[in-house]
Every structure is written in structure tokens, then in C-alpha cells.
Design an enzyme around this catalytic site. Structure first.
Site, PDB file in Angstrom:
ATOM      1  N   TYR A  32      11.271  17.423 127.071  1.00  0.00           N
ATOM      2  CA  TYR A  32      12.152  17.346 125.912  1.00  0.00           C
ATOM      3  C   TYR A  32      11.291  17.420 124.649  1.00  0.00           C
ATOM      4  O   TYR A  32      11.302  16.539 123.792  1.00  0.00           O
ATOM      5  CB  TYR A  32      13.012  16.071 125.932  1.00  0.00           C
ATOM      6  CG  TYR A  32      14.377  16.286 125.318  1.00  0.00           C
ATOM      7  CD1 TYR A  32      15.361  16.966 126.029  1.00  0.00           C
ATOM      8  CD2 TYR A  32      14.663  15.848 124.033  1.00  0.00           C
ATOM      9  CE1 TYR A  32      16.608  17.193 125.463  1.00  0.00           C
ATOM     10  CE2 TYR A  32      15.912  16.065 123.461  1.00  0.00           C
ATOM     11  CZ  TYR A  32      16.882  16.737 124.184  1.00  0.00           C
ATOM     12  OH  TYR A  32      18.110  16.964 123.618  1.00  0.00           O
ATOM     13  N   GLY A  36       6.426  16.239 117.560  1.00  0.00           N
ATOM     14  CA  GLY A  36       5.263  15.433 117.882  1.00  0.00           C
ATOM     15  C   GLY A  36       4.416  16.080 118.967  1.00  0.00           C
ATOM     16  O   GLY A  36       3.184  16.130 118.878  1.00  0.00           O
ATOM     17  N   HIS A  37       5.086  16.578 120.014  1.00  0.00           N
ATOM     18  CA  HIS A  37       4.364  17.291 121.065  1.00  0.00           C
ATOM     19  C   HIS A  37       3.708  18.570 120.510  1.00  0.00           C
ATOM     20  O   HIS A  37       2.576  18.906 120.886  1.00  0.00           O
ATOM     21  CB  HIS A  37       5.317  17.675 122.195  1.00  0.00           C
ATOM     22  CG  HIS A  37       5.952  16.525 122.892  1.00  0.00           C
ATOM     23  ND1 HIS A  37       7.303  16.264 122.822  1.00  0.00           N
ATOM     24  CD2 HIS A  37       5.419  15.547 123.666  1.00  0.00           C
ATOM     25  CE1 HIS A  37       7.580  15.198 123.544  1.00  0.00           C
ATOM     26  NE2 HIS A  37       6.461  14.728 124.064  1.00  0.00           N
ATOM     27  N   GLN A  61       6.553   5.248 136.486  1.00  0.00           N
ATOM     28  CA  GLN A  61       6.429   4.427 135.282  1.00  0.00           C
ATOM     29  C   GLN A  61       7.767   3.914 134.763  1.00  0.00           C
ATOM     30  O   GLN A  61       7.838   3.338 133.686  1.00  0.00           O
ATOM     31  CB  GLN A  61       5.680   5.190 134.189  1.00  0.00           C
ATOM     32  CG  GLN A  61       6.359   6.426 133.650  1.00  0.00           C
ATOM     33  CD  GLN A  61       5.410   7.286 132.827  1.00  0.00           C
ATOM     34  OE1 GLN A  61       4.496   7.914 133.348  1.00  0.00           O
ATOM     35  NE2 GLN A  61       5.629   7.315 131.513  1.00  0.00           N
ATOM     36  N   LYS A 184       9.031  10.472 115.480  1.00  0.00           N
ATOM     37  CA  LYS A 184       9.694  11.437 116.360  1.00  0.00           C
ATOM     38  C   LYS A 184       9.677  10.909 117.786  1.00  0.00           C
ATOM     39  O   LYS A 184       8.673  10.407 118.280  1.00  0.00           O
ATOM     40  CB  LYS A 184       8.962  12.779 116.313  1.00  0.00           C
ATOM     41  CG  LYS A 184       8.994  13.474 114.958  1.00  0.00           C
ATOM     42  CD  LYS A 184      10.129  14.454 114.873  1.00  0.00           C
ATOM     43  CE  LYS A 184      10.051  15.273 113.587  1.00  0.00           C
ATOM     44  NZ  LYS A 184      11.113  16.283 113.502  1.00  0.00           N
TER      45      LYS A 184
END
Length: 289
Positions: A32, A36-37, A61, A184
Site C-alpha cells: 500500500y 513515504g515509501h 508481526q 504519512k
């Protein structure tokens, strides 16, 4: 861009790339993809000859009452974002490929975890350490990139790399924010209009705490109380935690005399938001481990 879904195929390919002395940058994600990525990809693209991005929502996780099944996913869109960011290899495994059998060996992180998100997410960072160990072996990177929004994760990865002697460099990248300061996050889409308006105050609260340090306050208790008061006065969210700790070792300081992290987690109805600031004893923002 090459899409690889097989762990074995990826490892064979990256070993050959390393033999050619090409620098590999790696950005691990749970998909998604957002700005930021993209910032992580941009940094990795500049500093390496080859860029690998992984997209894998890691079941290890997520706790029993957490949002694994509802975690936002959009593979088609993610593939396009990766192409737009000049990713060389996009690794898209499924859980059966990453964990083909019940694990005979499990990992346990014993330091830097019983604070912040780790306090209420027992086993979370064990899962993070496990999947990253596998991904590091599969991608064989020279450098791996993480956003400072997940600063505790970076601290754990820093320990993982040093304790297990991984030959790679952990590169932290500053948190990417909306115009109003909200960090974000893939989870921001779950906020109602009212919650989205209130969410901006989390960052403002952290800034107010940092300002106290700039003004001379060195007592962590007073700073945390100030941030807590700010969030309660400006949002209807439920505070999970507000903590001020030395960074990256994540120990509690009696007073501020070194680099610290001021972090908060706030629950809204359908989203849990985290944010932080890392700064030195004078309140100067830092982006280093």
C-alpha cells in the site's frame, strides 16, 4: 522492472549481482505504497546501482487481535508505483513461500522492545526480526532503508544487524508528512473526517514537547506530561503511550543529556497512529542512529 515471487529465485539472482560488485539498495515494505515509501526508494536509487523493493504483509508481526486480515492491500497499484520509482526488482512473495513449513527456529528480541509499541505488541518485533533476517539473506543488500516514523523498528534493526553481523548499512530516512504535519501512513485512510482533522495534533504535541527542551526543560516527566496534556486537549483519541527515551538504545533517562526520541501512539476508532521526533539534548532534530 522485474517481478519475482519466489524466494529461491530472488536469492540466486542477488548472489550473482553481488558477485559482479554491484551495489544493492533494499527497501522492505508491507505494501500500500505511499509517498513515504517513495522517499525511501528515491534515497536508495541515488546511492545504489540496483534497487530492490519487497512487498510482504508479514503474519508473524501481527498479534491475535491486530489487523492482519484488514491491512490495506493493492498489488496492482503498488506495482505501478514501483515502476514509476525505477525499481529494478520487486519481490512479491506470499506467506507460503516465505514460511513453507512450521519454523524449527524462532527469534526473540530481548532489548529495545519492552517500550513504545513493543510494550503492548508482544512478539511483534520477534516477527519483524524474523522476516527481516530472511529478507536480508534473500536480497543480499549493501544498504537497507527505513523511515524514521517507525523509529523503534529502526532501533531493533540496528541491533539485529550488529548482533548477527550482517554486512549491510541501515539508512534512516526522515518521516514524510502531510501539509499539516500528519505522518504519512497506510492506516490514515481509515480515519473519519473528524479524526483526520484531529490527527494533525499528534505531531504538534510532539513539537511542543521538543520546544520545552529547547527552552531548557531537561526532566523527561515534565515533557511527557506536556505532550499528554496537548493531545488530550485537541483530540478524542485514546493515548496508547507517550514516552521519552534515549535513542537508539531505548533506555529511560533520568534527565536529557544525549540523543532522545519523543514518541506517541494514539488510538482512533479504526486506526492506531504513531509518530515521533528524534533530537539531541538541545532539541536539535537528528536523523541518525
Amino acid at each position: 522492472m522485474e517481478i519475482i515471487r519466489s524466494a529461491e529465485e530472488l536469492q540466486q539472482k542477488t548472489l550473482k549481482i553481488r558477485q559482479k560488485n554491484k551495489q544493492i539498495g533494499f527497501v522492505p515494505t508491507m505494501g500500500y505504497l505511499h509517498e513515504g515509501h517513495e522517499r525511501l526508494m528515491e534515497a536508495a536509487r541515488k546511492e545504489n546501482e540496483l534497487l530492490i523493493v519487497s512487498i510482504f504483509v508479514n503474519p508473524l508481526q501481527f498479534g491475535p487481535n491486530e489487523d492482519y486480515d484488514s491491512y490495506p492491500r493493492n498489488e496492482e497499484r503498488d506495482i505501478q508505483v514501483a515502476k514509476n520509482n525505477q525499481v529494478d526488482i520487486l519481490f512479491l512473495p506470499d506467506a507460503a513461500d516465505m514460511y513453507p513449513a512450521e519454523q524449527a527456529i524462532t527469534m526473540q528480541v530481548v532489548k529495545r522492545v519492552n517500550v513504545l509499541c513493543g510494550r503492548t505488541r508482544k512478539g511483534h518485533f520477534d516477527g519483524v526480526a524474523t522476516v527481516l533476517t530472511k529478507l536480508f539473506h534473500l536480497t543480499n543488500p549493501h544498504r537497507v532503508y527505513f523511515g524514521l516514523k517507525d523509529a523503534q523498528q529502526i532501533a531493533v534493526v540496528d541491533a539485529l544487524v550488529h548482533d548477527l553481523n550482517f554486512s549491510l548499512e541501515v539508512i534512516p530516512i526522515a518521516t514524510v508528512r502531510e501539509k499539516d504535519g500528519l505522518a504519512k501512513s497506510s492506516r490514515n485512510v481509515r480515519l473519519s473526517e473528524k479524526e483526520r482533522n484531529e490527527a494533525k495534533y499528534i505531531f504538534q504535541a510532539l513539537q511542543s514537547g521538543r520546544q520545552l527542551v529547547i527552552d531548557g526543560e531537561k526532566n523527561p516527566v515534565n515533557i511527557v506530561k506536556g505532550v499528554e496534556h496537548f493531545i488530550k486537549n485537541h483530540t478524542h483519541g485514546k493515548i496508547d503511550y507517550i514516552e521519552l527515551l534515549n535513542y537508539p538504545d531505548l533506555t529511560k533517562p533520568e534527565f536529557i543529556n544525549q540523543q532522545v526520541i519523543l514518541a506517541a501512539a494514539v488510538h482512533f476508532e479504526n486506526a492506531r497512529l504513531i509518530d515521533n521526533l528524534v533530537f539531541d539534548a538541545n532539541g536539535v532534530i537528528s536523523e541518525q542512529l
